[in-house]
Design a protein around this motif. Structure first.
Motif, PDB file in Angstrom:
ATOM      1  N   ASP A  79       1.312 -11.711   3.862  1.00 20.50           N
ATOM      2  CA  ASP A  79       2.637 -11.913   4.328  1.00 20.50           C
ATOM      3  C   ASP A  79       3.547 -11.411   3.506  1.00 20.50           C
ATOM      4  OD1 ASP A  79       0.802 -13.262   6.246  1.00 20.50           O
ATOM      5  OD2 ASP A  79       1.528 -15.172   5.315  1.00 20.50           O
ATOM      6  N   GLY A  80       4.576 -10.694   4.014  1.00 24.69           N
ATOM      7  CA  GLY A  80       5.747 -10.001   3.341  1.00 24.69           C
ATOM      8  C   GLY A  80       5.597  -8.759   2.856  1.00 24.69           C
ATOM      9  N   GLY A  81       4.158  -8.434   2.952  1.00 21.62           N
ATOM     10  CA  GLY A  81       3.865  -6.798   2.538  1.00 21.62           C
ATOM     11  C   GLY A  81       4.218  -5.813   3.324  1.00 21.62           C
ATOM     12  N   ALA A  82       3.951  -4.250   2.685  1.00 19.67           N
ATOM     13  CA  ALA A  82       4.248  -3.475   3.563  1.00 19.67           C
ATOM     14  C   ALA A  82       3.330  -2.195   3.145  1.00 19.67           C
ATOM     15  CB  ALA A  82       5.739  -2.894   3.324  1.00 19.67           C
ATOM     16  N   ILE A  83       3.141  -1.385   4.113  1.00 21.40           N
ATOM     17  CA  ILE A  83       2.444   0.074   3.890  1.00 21.40           C
ATOM     18  C   ILE A  83       3.531   1.123   3.889  1.00 21.40           C
ATOM     19  CG2 ILE A  83       0.707   1.503   4.593  1.00 21.40           C
ATOM     20  CD1 ILE A  83      -0.410  -0.983   6.356  1.00 21.40           C
ATOM     21  N   PHE A  84       3.321   2.023   2.779  1.00 24.48           N
ATOM     22  CA  PHE A  84       4.285   3.242   2.963  1.00 24.48           C
ATOM     23  C   PHE A  84       3.201   4.416   3.036  1.00 24.48           C
ATOM     24  CE2 PHE A  84       8.644   1.700   1.793  1.00 24.48           C
ATOM     25  CZ  PHE A  84       8.498   0.432   1.373  1.00 24.48           C
ATOM     26  N   TYR A  85       3.132   4.986   4.347  1.00 23.15           N
ATOM     27  CA  TYR A  85       2.133   5.758   4.520  1.00 23.15           C
ATOM     28  C   TYR A  85       2.646   7.375   4.735  1.00 23.15           C
ATOM     29  CZ  TYR A  85      -1.668   7.772   7.718  1.00 23.15           C
ATOM     30  OH  TYR A  85      -2.327   8.803   8.318  1.00 23.15           O
ATOM     31  N   ASN A  86       2.546   8.276   3.905  1.00 26.31           N
ATOM     32  CA  ASN A  86       3.183   9.621   3.981  1.00 26.31           C
ATOM     33  C   ASN A  86       1.971  10.489   4.798  1.00 26.31           C
ATOM     34  OD1 ASN A  86       2.818  12.082   1.294  1.00 26.31           O
ATOM     35  ND2 ASN A  86       4.422  12.036   2.964  1.00 26.31           N
ATOM     36  N   ASN A  87       2.765  11.187   5.504  1.00 27.09           N
ATOM     37  CA  ASN A  87       2.000  12.375   6.398  1.00 27.09           C
ATOM     38  C   ASN A  87       2.811  13.317   6.817  1.00 27.09           C
ATOM     39  OD1 ASN A  87      -0.228  13.474   7.929  1.00 27.09           O
ATOM     40  ND2 ASN A  87      -1.333  11.745   8.051  1.00 27.09           N
ATOM     41  N   LYS A  88       2.439  14.261   7.583  1.00 30.72           N
ATOM     42  CA  LYS A  88       3.485  15.236   8.176  1.00 30.72           C
ATOM     43  C   LYS A  88       3.044  15.771   9.313  1.00 30.72           C
ATOM     44  CE  LYS A  88       2.369  19.523   6.469  1.00 30.72           C
ATOM     45  NZ  LYS A  88       2.587  20.783   6.099  1.00 30.72           N
ATOM     46  N   VAL A  98       0.936  -1.218  -0.013  1.00 30.35           N
ATOM     47  CA  VAL A  98       0.152   0.105   0.025  1.00 30.35           C
ATOM     48  C   VAL A  98       1.071   1.473   0.000  1.00 30.35           C
ATOM     49  CG1 VAL A  98      -1.760   1.277   1.156  1.00 30.35           C
ATOM     50  CG2 VAL A  98      -1.811  -1.311   1.318  1.00 30.35           C
ATOM     51  N   ILE A  99       0.685   2.153  -0.867  1.00 32.38           N
ATOM     52  CA  ILE A  99       1.500   3.412  -0.875  1.00 32.38           C
ATOM     53  C   ILE A  99       0.070   4.552  -1.137  1.00 32.38           C
ATOM     54  CG2 ILE A  99       3.322   4.652  -2.367  1.00 32.38           C
ATOM     55  CD1 ILE A  99       3.965   2.269  -3.639  1.00 32.38           C
ATOM     56  N   THR A 100       0.336   5.556   0.096  1.00 29.91           N
ATOM     57  CA  THR A 100      -0.437   6.224  -0.101  1.00 29.91           C
ATOM     58  C   THR A 100      -0.410   7.575   0.842  1.00 29.91           C
ATOM     59  OG1 THR A 100      -3.047   6.489   0.194  1.00 29.91           O
ATOM     60  CG2 THR A 100      -1.843   5.637   2.132  1.00 29.91           C
ATOM     61  N   SER A 101      -1.086   8.632   0.523  1.00 25.04           N
ATOM     62  CA  SER A 101      -0.931  10.112   1.282  1.00 25.04           C
ATOM     63  C   SER A 101      -2.443  10.490   1.418  1.00 25.04           C
ATOM     64  CB  SER A 101       0.036  10.800   0.470  1.00 25.04           C
ATOM     65  OG  SER A 101      -0.076  12.125   0.996  1.00 25.04           O
ATOM     66  N   PRO A 102      -2.912  10.432   2.627  1.00 23.55           N
ATOM     67  CA  PRO A 102      -4.280  10.930   2.756  1.00 23.55           C
ATOM     68  C   PRO A 102      -4.062  12.605   3.038  1.00 23.55           C
ATOM     69  CG  PRO A 102      -3.141  10.411   5.119  1.00 23.55           C
ATOM     70  CD  PRO A 102      -2.114   9.797   3.993  1.00 23.55           C
ATOM     71  N   PRO A 106      -5.269   3.867  -1.480  1.00 19.84           N
ATOM     72  CA  PRO A 106      -6.701   4.250  -1.165  1.00 19.84           C
ATOM     73  C   PRO A 106      -6.911   5.670  -1.261  1.00 19.84           C
ATOM     74  CG  PRO A 106      -5.399   3.494   0.676  1.00 19.84           C
ATOM     75  CD  PRO A 106      -4.408   3.292  -0.480  1.00 19.84           C
ATOM     76  N   PHE A 107      -6.154   6.520  -1.174  1.00 21.55           N
ATOM     77  CA  PHE A 107      -6.348   7.876  -1.210  1.00 21.55           C
ATOM     78  C   PHE A 107      -5.579   8.522  -2.688  1.00 21.55           C
ATOM     79  CE2 PHE A 107      -6.612   7.200   3.169  1.00 21.55           C
ATOM     80  CZ  PHE A 107      -7.737   8.160   3.500  1.00 21.55           C
ATOM     81  N   ALA A 108      -5.984   8.145  -3.764  1.00 22.73           N
ATOM     82  CA  ALA A 108      -5.265   7.929  -4.771  1.00 22.73           C
ATOM     83  C   ALA A 108      -5.111   9.405  -5.737  1.00 22.73           C
ATOM     84  CB  ALA A 108      -5.909   6.903  -6.141  1.00 22.73           C
ATOM     85  N   GLY A 109      -5.921  10.179  -5.661  1.00 23.61           N
ATOM     86  CA  GLY A 109      -5.815  11.530  -6.022  1.00 23.61           C
ATOM     87  C   GLY A 109      -5.813  11.660  -7.521  1.00 23.61           C
TER      88      GLY A 109
END
Ligand SMILES: C[S@@+](CC[C@H](N)C(=O)[O-])C[C@H]1O[C@@H](n2cnc3c(N)ncnc32)[C@H](O)[C@@H]1O
Length: 275
Positions: free
Chosen positions: A107-116, A44-48, A217-220
């Motif tokens: 399994d073996g997955g990852a989330i890259f969650y961008n916030n500030k 998952v790669i996302t920036s809410p 999920p917040f694809a813009g």
């Protein structure tokens, strides 16, 4: 091949992931994610939205017409979303979204969650509250390039964070640890969306992390999809605004920005806010 925009139907049972690969789902991401099966995506790669319109003091306010914020692309919020929740509500919402994202990774997955990180009312909102309870492995600093300094009381803020939340079996692609935990990547200035990822940021993530199916999920404007294609990965994009869904589709279908419903390029900096 042209990308489909699929309307989300709340009455549907569990969604068959195969039907949504390389498409854009128009809907509320929390509701959509609840209908996806466990362990169905690799990354998952996302920036809410950052809740920027919820400002104390001298920060960005809704309907700003003058002063330092008058040209900020995000000043009126997003289309269909005003980016202005009471802080506790925002934290609760983002925790619920992240819990779903975590349920969805294999399994073996990852989330890259961008916030500030923000400072509001003299208190640090460092997003630690949002990611608490999940297996946070590392916080990457995204260092953007400079911008206009609006306020002589503050050093110009140029950093955001990428929270890397990983299943215990997640490993970086061999050699990717050379990128270090500070990524200097210039922000995107041509994209007409008010808060887009630069493609180079997603390229960096995808050249560091394997896995075929990538969810945003917040694809813009669909930057995650554009980058996923370059890396021969499959993407699933979810976006609440119909206009941004169309923007992402036009972009993925290969149109130039000027053709995508006549969107004007965004000329303004976003996200550099102060108390
Ligand atoms: C920071 S922007 C993401 C921009 C994107 N990374 C890009 O490159 O264009 C956040 C997006 O989340 C969307 N959004 C807000 N609430 C949402 C929700 N409940 N479900 C899905 N999308 C939502 C906004 O419309 C906005 O486009």
């Amino acid at each position: 091949m042209s990308v489909d925009i699929k309307e989300f139907n709340e009455c549907e049972d569990i969604l068959d992931i195969k039907n949504f690969l390389n498409s854009i789902i128009h809907g509320d991401c929390l509701e959509v994610m609840k209908k996806l099966p466990d362990k169905c995506v690799d990354l998952v790669i996302t920036s809410p939205p950052y809740n920027l319109l919820n400002s104390t003091g001298n920060g960005l306010k809704k309907n700003t017409r003058c002063g330092k914020w008058k040209n900020a692309a995000i000043k009126d919020g997003y289309k269909n979303y005003d980016d202005n929740m009471p802080y506790d509500e925002y934290v609760k919402w983002q925790k619920a979204c992240l819990a779903e994202m975590y349920r969805l990774i294999k399994d073996g997955g990852a989330i890259f969650y961008n916030n500030k990180n923000r400072v509001q009312g003299g208190l640090l909102q460092d997003r630690g509250e949002i990611v608490r309870g999940l297996p946070l492995r590392q916080v990457i600093i995204w260092k953007r390039s400079g911008a206009i300094n609006f306020n002589s009381g503050y050093f110009l803020p140029t950093t955001e964070q990428i929270y890397m939340i990983c299943d215990k079996n997640f490993k970086l692609i061999k050699g990717a640890n050379k990128y270090t935990d500070v990524w200097e990547i210039t922000q995107e200035l041509k994209n007409p969306h008010p808060a887009p990822f630069p493609e180079a940021l997603i390229d960096r993530i995808l050249s560091s992390a394997g896995g075929q199916i990538v969810l945003d999920p917040f694809a813009g404007s669909g930057t995650t999809g554009v980058s996923a294609r370059k890396f021969n990965r499959d993407f699933i994009l979810i976006e609440k605004s119909e206009e941004y869904c169309r923007m992402a589709k036009a972009r993925l279908d290969g149109y130039e920005w000027r053709d995508a419903n006549n969107f004007e390029p965004c000329q303004f900096e976003i996200g550099f806010e102060h108390e």
